[in-house]
Design a protein around this motif. Structure first.
Motif, PDB file in Angstrom:
ATOM      1  N   THR A 217       0.838  -1.199   0.000  1.00 48.80           N
ATOM      2  CA  THR A 217       0.000   0.000   0.000  1.00 48.80           C
ATOM      3  C   THR A 217       0.871   1.246   0.000  1.00 48.80           C
ATOM      4  OG1 THR A 217      -0.159   0.451   2.388  1.00 48.80           O
ATOM      5  CG2 THR A 217      -1.529  -1.322   1.517  1.00 48.80           C
ATOM      6  N   ASP A 218       0.218   2.413  -0.131  1.00 49.26           N
ATOM      7  CA  ASP A 218       0.944   3.684  -0.071  1.00 49.26           C
ATOM      8  C   ASP A 218       1.517   3.937   1.322  1.00 49.26           C
ATOM      9  OD1 ASP A 218       0.017   4.234  -2.708  1.00 49.26           O
ATOM     10  OD2 ASP A 218      -1.893   4.881  -1.870  1.00 49.26           O
ATOM     11  N   LEU A 219       0.977   3.269   2.345  1.00 46.45           N
ATOM     12  CA  LEU A 219       1.383   3.503   3.733  1.00 46.45           C
ATOM     13  C   LEU A 219       2.317   2.418   4.263  1.00 46.45           C
ATOM     14  CD1 LEU A 219      -2.127   4.525   5.121  1.00 46.45           C
ATOM     15  CD2 LEU A 219      -0.257   6.039   4.429  1.00 46.45           C
ATOM     16  N   GLY A 220       2.624   1.448   3.461  1.00 40.39           N
ATOM     17  CA  GLY A 220       3.453   0.333   3.893  1.00 40.39           C
ATOM     18  C   GLY A 220       2.869  -0.984   3.421  1.00 40.39           C
ATOM     19  N   MET A 221       3.378  -2.071   3.962  1.00 42.42           N
ATOM     20  CA  MET A 221       2.929  -3.398   3.560  1.00 42.42           C
ATOM     21  C   MET A 221       2.129  -4.059   4.675  1.00 42.42           C
ATOM     22  SD  MET A 221       6.079  -5.043   1.413  1.00 42.42           S
ATOM     23  CE  MET A 221       6.586  -4.342  -0.169  1.00 42.42           C
ATOM     24  N   ALA A 222       1.246  -4.971   4.286  1.00 39.52           N
ATOM     25  CA  ALA A 222       0.454  -5.741   5.233  1.00 39.52           C
ATOM     26  C   ALA A 222       0.424  -7.192   4.768  1.00 39.52           C
ATOM     27  CB  ALA A 222      -0.967  -5.196   5.340  1.00 39.52           C
ATOM     28  N   ALA A 223       0.417  -8.090   5.732  1.00 38.16           N
ATOM     29  CA  ALA A 223       0.374  -9.508   5.396  1.00 38.16           C
ATOM     30  C   ALA A 223      -1.019 -10.090   5.515  1.00 38.16           C
ATOM     31  CB  ALA A 223       1.324 -10.281   6.315  1.00 38.16           C
ATOM     32  N   HIS A 224      -1.826  -9.512   6.393  1.00 37.85           N
ATOM     33  CA  HIS A 224      -3.132 -10.095   6.688  1.00 37.85           C
ATOM     34  C   HIS A 224      -4.275  -9.254   6.148  1.00 37.85           C
ATOM     35  CE1 HIS A 224      -6.473 -10.895   9.832  1.00 37.85           C
ATOM     36  NE2 HIS A 224      -6.620 -11.717   8.815  1.00 37.85           N
ATOM     37  N   ALA A 225      -4.363  -7.973   6.566  1.00 39.49           N
ATOM     38  CA  ALA A 225      -5.552  -7.193   6.221  1.00 39.49           C
ATOM     39  C   ALA A 225      -5.254  -5.708   6.169  1.00 39.49           C
ATOM     40  CB  ALA A 225      -6.669  -7.450   7.233  1.00 39.49           C
ATOM     41  N   VAL A 226      -5.889  -5.043   5.216  1.00 44.19           N
ATOM     42  CA  VAL A 226      -5.921  -3.573   5.145  1.00 44.19           C
ATOM     43  C   VAL A 226      -7.367  -3.167   5.364  1.00 44.19           C
ATOM     44  CG1 VAL A 226      -5.540  -1.541   3.705  1.00 44.19           C
ATOM     45  CG2 VAL A 226      -3.983  -3.500   3.534  1.00 44.19           C
ATOM     46  N   ASN A 227      -7.610  -2.350   6.395  1.00 50.18           N
ATOM     47  CA  ASN A 227      -8.986  -1.962   6.742  1.00 50.18           C
ATOM     48  C   ASN A 227      -9.162  -0.453   6.667  1.00 50.18           C
ATOM     49  OD1 ASN A 227     -11.005  -4.107   7.814  1.00 50.18           O
ATOM     50  ND2 ASN A 227      -9.003  -4.782   8.600  1.00 50.18           N
ATOM     51  N   VAL A 228     -10.331  -0.051   6.174  1.00 45.57           N
ATOM     52  CA  VAL A 228     -10.749   1.352   6.144  1.00 45.57           C
ATOM     53  C   VAL A 228     -12.144   1.405   6.753  1.00 45.57           C
ATOM     54  CG1 VAL A 228     -11.379   3.305   4.688  1.00 45.57           C
ATOM     55  CG2 VAL A 228      -9.375   1.920   4.119  1.00 45.57           C
ATOM     56  N   GLY A 229     -12.335   2.280   7.740  1.00 41.54           N
ATOM     57  CA  GLY A 229     -13.654   2.418   8.339  1.00 41.54           C
ATOM     58  C   GLY A 229     -13.694   1.955   9.773  1.00 41.54           C
ATOM     59  N   LEU A 230     -14.691   1.159  10.120  1.00 42.40           N
ATOM     60  CA  LEU A 230     -14.967   0.763  11.502  1.00 42.40           C
ATOM     61  C   LEU A 230     -13.795   0.044  12.150  1.00 42.40           C
ATOM     62  CD1 LEU A 230     -17.194   0.573  13.734  1.00 42.40           C
ATOM     63  CD2 LEU A 230     -17.741  -1.670  12.777  1.00 42.40           C
ATOM     64  N   VAL A 231     -13.231  -0.945  11.475  1.00 46.20           N
ATOM     65  CA  VAL A 231     -12.135  -1.729  12.062  1.00 46.20           C
ATOM     66  C   VAL A 231     -10.898  -0.858  12.273  1.00 46.20           C
ATOM     67  CG1 VAL A 231     -10.602  -3.693  11.707  1.00 46.20           C
ATOM     68  CG2 VAL A 231     -13.016  -3.875  11.090  1.00 46.20           C
TER      69      VAL A 231
ATOM     70  N   LEU B 231     -19.598   1.203   5.906  1.00 46.91           N
ATOM     71  CA  LEU B 231     -19.277   0.999   7.313  1.00 46.91           C
ATOM     72  C   LEU B 231     -17.828   0.535   7.448  1.00 46.91           C
ATOM     73  CD1 LEU B 231     -20.418   0.832  10.238  1.00 46.91           C
ATOM     74  CD2 LEU B 231     -20.856  -1.592   9.779  1.00 46.91           C
ATOM     75  N   ASN B 232     -17.414  -0.360   6.558  1.00 44.01           N
ATOM     76  CA  ASN B 232     -16.028  -0.842   6.561  1.00 44.01           C
ATOM     77  C   ASN B 232     -15.680  -1.417   5.192  1.00 44.01           C
ATOM     78  OD1 ASN B 232     -13.737  -1.456   8.670  1.00 44.01           O
ATOM     79  ND2 ASN B 232     -13.792  -3.219   7.317  1.00 44.01           N
ATOM     80  N   VAL B 233     -14.447  -1.195   4.783  1.00 41.64           N
ATOM     81  CA  VAL B 233     -13.906  -1.804   3.570  1.00 41.64           C
ATOM     82  C   VAL B 233     -12.607  -2.497   3.951  1.00 41.64           C
ATOM     83  CG1 VAL B 233     -12.980  -1.411   1.266  1.00 41.64           C
ATOM     84  CG2 VAL B 233     -14.932  -0.072   2.064  1.00 41.64           C
ATOM     85  N   ALA B 234     -12.506  -3.774   3.622  1.00 42.61           N
ATOM     86  CA  ALA B 234     -11.320  -4.548   3.983  1.00 42.61           C
ATOM     87  C   ALA B 234     -10.763  -5.259   2.763  1.00 42.61           C
ATOM     88  CB  ALA B 234     -11.654  -5.565   5.071  1.00 42.61           C
ATOM     89  N   VAL B 235      -9.439  -5.245   2.649  1.00 36.97           N
ATOM     90  CA  VAL B 235      -8.736  -6.056   1.655  1.00 36.97           C
ATOM     91  C   VAL B 235      -8.003  -7.126   2.450  1.00 36.97           C
ATOM     92  CG1 VAL B 235      -7.111  -6.111  -0.262  1.00 36.97           C
ATOM     93  CG2 VAL B 235      -8.456  -4.040   0.182  1.00 36.97           C
ATOM     94  N   LEU B 236      -8.430  -8.373   2.293  1.00 31.07           N
ATOM     95  CA  LEU B 236      -7.927  -9.469   3.123  1.00 31.07           C
ATOM     96  C   LEU B 236      -7.055 -10.406   2.301  1.00 31.07           C
ATOM     97  CD1 LEU B 236     -11.265 -10.318   4.976  1.00 31.07           C
ATOM     98  CD2 LEU B 236      -9.432  -8.814   5.752  1.00 31.07           C
TER      99      LEU B 236
ATOM    100  N   SER C 167      -5.899   0.971   8.727  1.00 28.81           N
ATOM    101  CA  SER C 167      -5.103   0.097   9.587  1.00 28.81           C
ATOM    102  C   SER C 167      -4.482  -1.011   8.748  1.00 28.81           C
ATOM    103  CB  SER C 167      -5.936  -0.503  10.716  1.00 28.81           C
ATOM    104  OG  SER C 167      -6.902  -1.405  10.216  1.00 28.81           O
ATOM    105  N   LEU C 168      -3.210  -1.298   9.021  1.00 25.05           N
ATOM    106  CA  LEU C 168      -2.484  -2.368   8.352  1.00 25.05           C
ATOM    107  C   LEU C 168      -2.200  -3.460   9.380  1.00 25.05           C
ATOM    108  CD1 LEU C 168       0.159  -0.304   6.317  1.00 25.05           C
ATOM    109  CD2 LEU C 168      -2.160  -0.970   5.627  1.00 25.05           C
ATOM    110  N   ASP C 169      -2.786  -4.630   9.177  1.00 25.66           N
ATOM    111  CA  ASP C 169      -2.629  -5.736  10.127  1.00 25.66           C
ATOM    112  C   ASP C 169      -2.942  -5.308  11.558  1.00 25.66           C
ATOM    113  OD1 ASP C 169      -1.901  -7.626   8.206  1.00 25.66           O
ATOM    114  OD2 ASP C 169       0.202  -7.038   8.291  1.00 25.66           O
ATOM    115  N   GLY C 170      -3.980  -4.496  11.705  1.00 26.77           N
ATOM    116  CA  GLY C 170      -4.413  -4.071  13.028  1.00 26.77           C
ATOM    117  C   GLY C 170      -3.678  -2.885  13.595  1.00 26.77           C
ATOM    118  N   GLU C 171      -2.702  -2.336  12.856  1.00 29.54           N
ATOM    119  CA  GLU C 171      -1.948  -1.179  13.328  1.00 29.54           C
ATOM    120  C   GLU C 171      -2.456   0.068  12.610  1.00 29.54           C
ATOM    121  OE1 GLU C 171       0.250  -1.293  15.795  1.00 29.54           O
ATOM    122  OE2 GLU C 171      -0.121  -3.453  15.965  1.00 29.54           O
ATOM    123  N   PRO C 172      -2.969   1.074  13.343  1.00 26.59           N
ATOM    124  CA  PRO C 172      -3.528   2.272  12.693  1.00 26.59           C
ATOM    125  C   PRO C 172      -2.452   3.127  12.046  1.00 26.59           C
ATOM    126  CG  PRO C 172      -3.450   2.560  15.069  1.00 26.59           C
ATOM    127  CD  PRO C 172      -3.062   1.139  14.811  1.00 26.59           C
ATOM    128  N   CYS C 173      -2.816   3.749  10.923  1.00 25.61           N
ATOM    129  CA  CYS C 173      -1.915   4.653  10.203  1.00 25.61           C
ATOM    130  C   CYS C 173      -2.538   6.051  10.157  1.00 25.61           C
ATOM    131  CB  CYS C 173      -1.681   4.142   8.775  1.00 25.61           C
ATOM    132  SG  CYS C 173      -1.029   2.467   8.674  1.00 25.61           S
TER     133      CYS C 173
END
Length: 344
Positions: free
Chosen positions: A165-179, A231-236, A310-316
């Motif tokens: 992603t533009d904010l770094g890499m994720a192995a599990h999930a990229v979330n936008v919104g509620l999560v 409500l939420n958009v996730a790329v898993l 959030s990338l793998d549960g870490e907020p950006c």
């Protein structure tokens, strides 16, 4: 006669204690033999433990198990979340090309490690000790430290996809919104307080969260569903979501070169939760209106107002534009073969 009975009782107790002790020693010797047979004997291994993540008791068990397996070729590093990235870079440098770095922590820790290790040729071992451990569950890594240690230093290696992603890499999930909003609220909650605080924060997040108006492009094509706020958009990337009480996305895999885009529109919470459960388990009785799952290789999101990621549960930091791209087999991870994971 009483003395004779006491002597017999004492003799039986001693025999029982000796039997238990012998069995415990036999189990430890057998476990050590199995671990020596399954583990990599040559080369340097570095175990990096995130002291701010998960259970310290599980971390100590993992360290003991890996020490028995790796012997003198193990270096142990305890760091906090802020020092994790630097420690992983140092471990990657020390082990060299084809070296082995083992990390102990939750999904965020494992995601950070995969992101860093994907930049080199080393092998990553994962010992899960976090709250959800969705990534470990997705690739068949045991939640028992001793079993995870055997896999982490074992000879079976799989290529794992990474979400760039533009904010770094994720192995599990990229979330936008509620999560992502929830991840921001619990960023500083550590240790034993997590099981107590998380439900309260989740409830508050649900009540106070605002939907995000997004324009989404999937593999270059604009999505037709633009009318409702999300409500939420996730790329898993990993198919398992929700930890112990979660679900597994049917047909999804962390090494198939595609991700799952899960979009959830705003509605009454009972309707949303019911539809999400039905879609994820492929048991929806009617066509979905609020929750959708589809395979993607590249996703772009735009908004006129900043949104939290959030990338793998870490907020950006909040952004107005986000690109997510699946990088096929970007990292080599010590894990069970797919056929063994699917048969479990």
């Amino acid at each position: 006669m009483v003395a004779s009975l006491r002597d017999r009782a004492s003799s039986h107790v001693m025999q029982l204690l000796l039997g238990v002790a012998s069995a415990a020693i036999a189990v430890q010797v057998g476990e050590a033999a199995v671990m020596r047979g399954l583990c990599v004997a040559e080369g340097l291994a570095v175990l990096v433990v995130n002291a701010d993540s998960g259970s310290s008791r599980l971390s100590r068990r993992a360290a003991r198990a890996i020490s028995r397996c790796a012997g003198k070729g193990l270096e142990l590093i305890y760091v906090g979340s802020k020092e994790l990235s630097g420690a992983l870079h140092a471990a990657q440098y020390c082990t060299g090309e084809g070296g082995r770095v083992v990390v102990a922590g939750g999904d965020g820790t494992a995601g950070t490690a995969i992101s860093i290790m994907s930049q080199g040729d080393g092998i990553l071992g994962i010992v899960p000790n976090g709250t959800g451990n969705d990534l470990a569950r997705s690739i068949g890594i045991s939640l028992y430290p001793e079993e995870a240690a055997m896999v982490a230093l074992g000879r079976s290696v799989r290529g794992i996809d990474v979400l760039a992603t533009d904010l770094g890499m994720a192995a599990h999930a990229v979330n936008v919104g509620l999560v992502a909003d929830f991840a921001r609220r619990v960023r500083d909650v550590r240790g034993w307080r997590r099981p107590l605080v998380y439900p309260l924060v989740a409830l508050g997040t649900w009540h106070h969260h605002r939907s995000v108006a997004l324009k989404i492009r999937v593999d270059g094509e604009v999505m037709a569903r633009e009318a409702q706020p999300y409500l939420n958009v996730a790329v898993l990337n990993a198919p398992r979501i929700g930890g112990r009480i979660g679900v597994t996305l049917p047909g999804a895999s962390p090494d198939d070169g595609v991700a799952q885009l899960v979009t959830v529109a705003r509605s009454a919470w009972r309707v949303v939760l019911g539809e999400i459960a039905g879609v994820l388990r492929q048991r929806a009785r009617s066509a979905p209106r609020y929750a959708f799952v589809e395979e993607v290789g590249r996703v772009e999101m735009h908004s006129t107002s900043p949104f939290v990621v959030s990338l793998d549960g870490e907020p950006c930091k909040p952004v107005t534009h986000l690109r997510v791209q699946v990088v096929h087999h970007a990292c080599r991870v010590a894990a069970l073969p797919r056929r063994l994971v699917s048969s479990r």
